[in-house]
Write an enzyme that holds these catalytic residues in place. Structure first.
Site, PDB file in Angstrom:
ATOM      1  N   HIS A 368       0.814  -1.234   0.000  1.00 54.13           N
ATOM      2  CA  HIS A 368       0.000   0.000   0.000  1.00 54.13           C
ATOM      3  C   HIS A 368       0.831   1.260   0.000  1.00 54.13           C
ATOM      4  O   HIS A 368       0.425   2.277  -0.546  1.00 54.13           O
ATOM      5  CB  HIS A 368      -0.991  -0.026   1.159  1.00 54.13           C
ATOM      6  CG  HIS A 368      -2.168  -0.878   0.827  1.00 54.13           C
ATOM      7  ND1 HIS A 368      -2.316  -2.143   1.314  1.00 54.13           N
ATOM      8  CD2 HIS A 368      -3.187  -0.672  -0.035  1.00 54.13           C
ATOM      9  CE1 HIS A 368      -3.401  -2.676   0.788  1.00 54.13           C
ATOM     10  NE2 HIS A 368      -3.944  -1.812  -0.031  1.00 54.13           N
ATOM     11  N   CYS A 681      -9.469  -2.872 -10.977  1.00 57.63           N
ATOM     12  CA  CYS A 681      -8.973  -1.666 -10.294  1.00 57.63           C
ATOM     13  C   CYS A 681      -7.634  -1.895  -9.602  1.00 57.63           C
ATOM     14  O   CYS A 681      -7.138  -1.025  -8.910  1.00 57.63           O
ATOM     15  CB  CYS A 681     -10.008  -1.150  -9.297  1.00 57.63           C
ATOM     16  SG  CYS A 681     -10.284  -2.260  -7.930  1.00 57.63           S
TER      17      CYS A 681
HETATM   18  C1  PEP Z   1      -6.577  -4.730  -4.841  1.00 56.93           C
HETATM   19  O1  PEP Z   1      -6.427  -5.538  -3.928  1.00 56.93           O
HETATM   20  O2  PEP Z   1      -6.257  -4.965  -6.028  1.00 56.93           O
HETATM   21  C2  PEP Z   1      -7.144  -3.405  -4.580  1.00 56.93           C
HETATM   22  C3  PEP Z   1      -7.472  -2.595  -5.556  1.00 56.93           C
HETATM   23  O3  PEP Z   1      -7.257  -3.040  -3.287  1.00 56.93           O
HETATM   24  P1  PEP Z   1      -6.021  -2.579  -2.372  1.00 56.93           P
HETATM   25  O4  PEP Z   1      -4.836  -2.443  -3.254  1.00 56.93           O
HETATM   26  O5  PEP Z   1      -6.413  -1.313  -1.732  1.00 56.93           O
HETATM   27  O6  PEP Z   1      -5.904  -3.706  -1.415  1.00 56.93           O
END
Ligand code: PEP
Ligand code: MG
Length: 757
Positions: A368, A681
């Site tokens: 993240h 996404c």
């Molecule tokens: C994912 O897991 O691909 C996502 C978009 O959520 P995050 O990266 O916030 O876990």
């Protein structure tokens, strides 16, 4: 207890008396060498200091000829003094002239003196000079004498640093020259870009201002309390890590062992006995460790210097009460942050306007922190081994998060080259801005929905700049991670309303809180979990603490008054979870209706697909959800059982492989068959080659970081979708570990644009 250390204590007191007295800087330095010579019972005491160009110059002496002062000069590595500086280690000889590196300097008159003891003058880990005593008699210096001279040299180093002893301008033409040669380190690009700036250490090294202490018992107590705190900190850090923490966890466990080491503690206590404060004693012992280990033939031991530096700095920070990160200091313009590791919340503590880039010793592209950095448009280079050992705060740094290099103390030519690269990059970004109004349509006329990921207010202007079709993923947790308390209803509502206002007619998909895992929030207790990424997080917390979800849904509905509200739940593993969470939303909508309150015109509720189990429940899920968003970051970490934040595993599996692409194709087909919109996404969609493959397996909606919109649109506009789909279908049953080379070749042969970000 031995009474030997009383001598250094007396000496240190005398040094301070000299400093408190009258006279010019040179007069004080002359007096100091006299005091040291008398105290060490030596006929000679000399101070050599480093000038620009790595030259050691005799600055003051008691015993050698006065005309040698400022005339005798040696290169680092030349003669015995040069050797001491080069090795950053003490040297004691009963007959100096017999040493192979002895270099006779007639102007000094040193032929009278047989024995020599010299120690480096070290400050902030760098050699700033050499302190030498010499005796006429052939004599063997005792270990206690070496230590006493080291203690004195440490005091000298601090006095030099304060500028009271020698005008800093006398020593160096510029700071970088004194600090060392240029170094280039390699790393992995976690967020693309170029930065030219000044190094800032995330955990700053503390300048020790209180070197001496008379009350030995009090210092020992401080040390003991500091060590207890250090051990507790390591325990807490290890507890807070997920077990997949890999290399970083191993390092912390080694640190913890070291913090319990009795030998280390005893040596620090001995240094306290010699008259040093607890923090100065820690630094002294670390200097000794450094010089001992740097002589070692064993590369493993040499690499440990940095770990021991890190532990010592932590202890010094505890002892001096300076435990905050650099986020709370005033940053220089264009700061390049250097850290061993950094969480997303820690990154957000920094003033974005002054931050130019980040260098990390660990890190992975889908962690993240990397996502937040990309959202901020902040270049980040990860897996830069040894970064902290090479860089000092205040040094000039260039970050090439394109090719994956960090240049420390770069030469003017390198700087010039990168300044040009930075200008080119700015021009390229300007070109993307100029292309903002071109539609995201493939060469064979298929429109692609190109949306933007966001989560911070600073992301919002990018919507207009990139002309993205909307926000496909708004990570609401980022707002929760920065504050120490749960954001109030009004604060949440205002943020969401601002996002919707900015988006205007464009859709925005808010994802409800995805906390836990590597996204801790300060207001929820952090439970010890063996595997937090697969633990109590996201929708699991929301269903166990429905008040939290209700609170957020109320804010979303209030913000969406008179407009369409789209929200989705993260980490859904089971249709029943989705149903339960949706029921909470429906109930809130009914509550507004019952009270006759203003409402959104419509509420659409979707599900993230980021747990593989959900892919096998699609028929049931698709009956209940309004849309699906595939989170490839989590989906594929669970698909391959491969921790997304573990830098060591980042290259292990290639997502461009038949297994992943076939899996995604089936999901997209299932959604298409029943007419449920599906978006990708995750970060995969923001990389041109990967996005090409996603289009090839049927994806028609992508939500990517703002920086990726321009490059991905160029790729879309250059591709014939019919052709690439047929090509990918033909590869479906190969057993290749990676389709990257064939896809790249395809792109090359078919003129598909794959721009760098
Ligand atoms: C994912 O897991 O691909 C996502 C978009 O959520 P995050 O990266 O916030 O876990
Ligand atoms: Mg996710």
């Amino acid at each position: 207890m031995t009474d030997l250390p009383s001598r250094p204590r007396l000496l240190l007191r005398q040094l301070h008396q000299v400093m408190a007295g009258q006279g010019s800087a040179q007069e004080r330095l002359d007096k100091l060498v006299g005091v040291i010579a008398r105290n060490m019972v030596a006929e000679v005491c000399s101070v050599y200091l480093t000038r620009a160009g790595n030259i050691l110059e005799l600055f003051a002496t008691e015993g050698l000829k006065a005309e040698a002062v400022h005339n005798t000069r040696l290169r680092v590595g030349e003669g015995l003094v040069g050797l001491i500086a080069q090795q950053a280690a003490p040297l004691k000889l009963s007959e100096a002239s017999e040493h192979p590196r002895f270099a006779y300097r007639p102007e000094t008159g040193e032929e009278l003196y047989h024995s020599l003891l010299g120690v480096p003058i070290i400050r902030s880990g760098r050699v700033h000079g050499v302190l030498v005593v010499q005796n006429i008699a052939r004599r063997r210096y005792a270990d206690e004498e070496v230590e006493a001279l080291q203690t004195v040299s440490m005091v000298l180093a601090e006095l030099l640093g304060s500028g009271d002893l020698v005008e800093p301008s006398e020593l160096q033409d510029d700071a970088a020259a004194a600090l060392g040669a240029p170094v280039t380190l390699d790393g992995r690009v976690l967020s693309a870009g170029i930065a030219i700036g000044t190094a800032v250490l995330h955990e700053p090294r503390v300048q020790i201002t209180r070197l001496l202490a008379d009350d030995v018992e009090a210092e020992r107590d401080r040390l003991s309390a500091g060590l207890d705190q250090l051990k507790q900190d390591f325990d807490a850090m290890i507890r807070a890590m997920d077990p997949g923490g890999g290399a970083h966890r191993e390092i912390l466990e080694t640190y913890r062992m070291f913090a319990h080491d009795k030998g280390w503690q005893r040596r620090i206590e001995d240094a306290i006995l010699s008259g040093l404060s607890a923090e100065a004693a820690v630094e002294r012992v670390q200097q000794q460790n450094r010089s001992r280990l740097s002589q070692s033939e064993d590369p493993y031991l040499r690499q440990r210097i940095q770990d021991l530096d890190d532990i010592s700095h932590r202890l010094i920070r505890i002892l001096t009460g300076r435990q905050r990160t650099a986020a709370y200091d005033l940053l220089p313009e264009a700061a390049v942050l250097v850290a061993r590791t950094l969480g997303p919340a820690e990154l957000m503590d920094y003033d974005r306007d002054r931050l130019a880039g980040v260098i990390l010793e660990d890190g992975a592209p889908t962690a993240h922190m990397s996502i937040v950095a990309r959202a901020m448009g902040l270049p980040v280079l990860g897996n830069v081994e040894g970064a902290l050992g090479h860089v000092e705060a205040g040094e000039r740094v260039i970050l090439d998060a394109g090719e994956g290099h960090a240049y420390l103390r770069p030469s003017d030519e390198v700087r010039e080259t990168f300044q040009q690269a930075l200008d080119t990059r700015r021009r390229r970004l300007a070109e993307y801005t100029a292309e903002r109004d071109l539609p995201a349509v493939t060469r064979d006329g298929v429109p692609i929905d190109l949306l933007m990921n966001a989560g911070l207010l600073i992301d919002l202007p990018h919507l207009e700049e990139t002309n993205a079709a909307g926000i496909g993923l708004f990570r609401t947790e980022f707002q929760f991670m920065v504050g120490s308390t749960l954001p109030r209803h009004t604060a949440q509502r205002d943020l969401y309303a601002k996002v919707l206002d900015t988006a205007g007619d464009r859709p925005v998909v808010f994802r409800t809180l995805d906390i836990g895992g590597d996204k801790p929030v300060p207001f929820l207790p952090r439970f010890e979990e063996e595997n937090p990424v697969m633990g109590w997080r996201a929708i699991r917390i929301a269903l166990d603490r429905p008040a939290l979800l209700r609170h957020q849904v109320r804010a979303l509905l209030a913000a969406g008054e008179g407009r369409v509200v789209r929200l989705m739940f993260p980490m859904v593993s089971d249709v029943a979870e989705f149903r339960a969470a949706r029921a909470i939303v429906d109930k809130e909508v009914r509550r507004l209706e019952a009270r006759g309150r203003p409402q959104p015109v419509r509420v659409e509720v979707g599900s993230m697909l980021e747990v593989p189990a959900l892919a096998w429940q699609l028929p049931a899920l698709l009956r209940e959800t309004d849309f699906i968003s595939i989170g490839t970051n989590d989906l594929l970490q669970f698909f391959y059982a491969c921790d997304r934040s573990n830098g060591r595993l980042a290259d292990r599996y290639d997502l461009l492989c038949p297994a992943v692409l076939n899996f995604l194709r089936e999901i997209v087909h299932a959604c298409d068959a029943v007419g449920v919109p599906v978006t990708v996404c995750g970060e995969m969609g923001g990389r041109p080659l990967e996005a090409l493959a996603l289009l090839g397996v049927g994806v028609r909606r992508l939500s990517v970081s703002a920086a990726a919109i321009g490059p991905i649109k160029r790729m879309i506009r250059s591709v014939d979708l019919g052709q690439v789909s047929t090509f990918l279908a033909s590869l479906g049953d190969t057993s290749d570990h990676s389709l990257r080379p064939v896809l790249r070749a395809y792109a090359h042969d078919h003129d598909v644009a794959l721009p760098t970000l």
